[in-house]
Design a protein around this motif. Structure first.
Motif, short mmCIF file in Angstrom:
data_model
loop_
_atom_site.label_atom_id
_atom_site.label_comp_id
_atom_site.label_asym_id
_atom_site.label_seq_id
_atom_site.Cartn_x
_atom_site.Cartn_y
_atom_site.Cartn_z
N ASN A 52 35.96 22.82 -45.81
CA ASN A 52 37.28 22.92 -45.32
C ASN A 52 37.84 22.57 -44.04
O ASN A 52 38.78 21.86 -43.61
CB ASN A 52 37.81 24.49 -45.52
N ASN A 53 36.82 22.82 -43.08
CA ASN A 53 37.00 22.34 -41.67
C ASN A 53 36.99 20.71 -41.42
O ASN A 53 37.60 20.07 -40.75
CB ASN A 53 36.20 22.93 -40.69
N GLY A 54 36.10 20.35 -42.52
CA GLY A 54 36.22 18.80 -42.39
C GLY A 54 37.41 18.10 -43.00
O GLY A 54 37.54 17.25 -42.14
N VAL A 55 38.33 18.85 -43.84
CA VAL A 55 39.35 18.56 -44.30
C VAL A 55 40.45 18.40 -43.21
O VAL A 55 41.26 17.56 -42.79
CB VAL A 55 39.86 19.32 -45.52
N HIS B 58 33.60 14.13 -34.08
CA HIS B 58 33.88 14.58 -32.83
C HIS B 58 34.87 15.71 -33.14
O HIS B 58 34.94 17.07 -32.66
CB HIS B 58 34.19 13.98 -31.58
N LEU B 59 36.06 15.33 -33.71
CA LEU B 59 36.99 16.36 -34.24
C LEU B 59 36.52 17.41 -35.17
O LEU B 59 36.87 18.53 -35.14
CB LEU B 59 38.07 15.62 -34.91
N GLU B 60 35.46 17.08 -35.84
CA GLU B 60 34.78 18.19 -36.79
C GLU B 60 33.93 19.18 -36.07
O GLU B 60 34.38 20.42 -36.07
CB GLU B 60 33.86 17.58 -37.92
N VAL B 61 33.47 18.69 -35.13
CA VAL B 61 32.62 19.53 -33.94
C VAL B 61 33.70 20.40 -33.36
O VAL B 61 33.46 21.62 -33.47
CB VAL B 61 31.68 18.68 -33.27
N ALA C 176 33.99 24.52 -33.62
CA ALA C 176 33.99 25.41 -32.47
C ALA C 176 35.23 26.16 -32.13
O ALA C 176 35.15 27.43 -31.97
CB ALA C 176 33.81 24.36 -31.21
N ALA C 177 36.33 25.46 -32.58
CA ALA C 177 37.54 26.22 -32.14
C ALA C 177 37.67 27.13 -33.28
O ALA C 177 38.25 28.38 -32.97
CB ALA C 177 38.89 25.16 -32.28
N ASP C 178 37.59 26.98 -34.43
CA ASP C 178 37.70 28.12 -35.42
C ASP C 178 36.89 29.26 -35.19
O ASP C 178 37.34 30.45 -35.32
CB ASP C 178 37.30 27.46 -36.71
N ALA D 85 39.83 25.33 -23.40
CA ALA D 85 39.33 24.55 -22.24
C ALA D 85 38.05 23.88 -22.72
O ALA D 85 37.77 22.75 -22.50
CB ALA D 85 38.72 25.47 -20.97
N LEU D 86 37.10 24.64 -23.69
CA LEU D 86 35.97 24.03 -23.86
C LEU D 86 36.30 22.87 -25.04
O LEU D 86 35.68 21.88 -24.81
CB LEU D 86 35.23 25.19 -24.79
N ILE D 87 37.33 23.14 -26.08
CA ILE D 87 37.65 21.88 -26.85
C ILE D 87 37.88 20.69 -26.23
O ILE D 87 37.70 19.54 -26.25
CB ILE D 87 38.73 22.32 -28.11
N ARG D 88 38.98 20.88 -25.17
CA ARG D 88 39.44 19.73 -24.32
C ARG D 88 38.45 19.07 -23.46
O ARG D 88 38.45 17.81 -23.60
CB ARG D 88 40.61 20.09 -23.31
#
Length: 191
Positions: free
Chosen positions: A112-115, A139-142, A146-148, A171-174
């Motif tokens: 799901n997070n890959g989608v 990188h977006l999947e990672v 993490a955000a989830d 902050a971490l994701i950015r």
């Protein structure tokens, strides 16, 4: 029926959801439920797909606005919409994008997070021209994973979401994506 499902998931959780409860809440005959859905998983899948469409529509509306200048504004908007949905969309806090039911609820081949990462890569590429970023989808999947996890932590700590955790998550994701997107783009441009 999907609205009734969302309400029930908030009240009794996925495990407590039954087609009988759904029929009662939706004020329809049990046969009507089975006419459209073979089981509760199918109902939740339909609700999750509707939620995904709503999320993408909300992102498209945010991305269409002129106040998003840089790609990280788009990432912030994606996180903000995800947080907003936790606070405002019935059933979302429990189901998210279906991972409670099945990690492959949205797509049999990808989790799901890959989608979600695929969709974010699409909208970020369309809006901010990130097509040349190496491994953008990875990188977006990672970042999505993490955000989830951090957003779930924030909502476990406080029903409205622990603001300190949410600020740290953004902050971490950015910072992570800045290292992966801007730094690699700068290196590619220097070559």
């Amino acid at each position: 029926m999907l609205d009734a499902c969302a309400e029930l998931v908030d009240e009794v959780g996925y495990e407590g959801l039954t087609t009988t409860l759904l029929a009662e809440r939706a004020e329809v005959a049990i046969g009507s439920v089975y006419q459209f859905f073979p089981d509760k998983r199918a109902i939740v899948q339909a609700l999750t797909l509707r939620t995904m469409e709503s999320y993408l529509q909300r992102l498209d509306e945010r991305f269409s606005a002129d106040d998003l200048t840089y790609w990280w504004d788009g990432v912030d908007a994606a996180i903000d919409e995800y947080i907003s949905m936790h606070r405002t969309i019935p059933g979302f806090r429990t189901l998210h994008f279906g991972d409670v039911v099945d990690l492959h609820l949205l797509d049999e081949q990808r989790d799901n997070n890959g989608v979600i990462a695929d969709q974010l890569a699409r909208v970020l590429t369309e809006r901010f021209g990130l097509a040349g970023v190496p491994d953008l989808r990875f990188h977006l999947e990672v970042a999505v994973e993490a955000a989830d996890a951090l957003i779930k932590l924030a909502f476990r700590r406080r029903p409205e979401g622990d603001e300190r955790v949410l600020v740290e998550a953004k902050a971490l994701i950015r910072e992570y994506l800045h290292r992966q997107v801007d730094a690699r783009t700068e290196v590619a441009q220097q070559s």
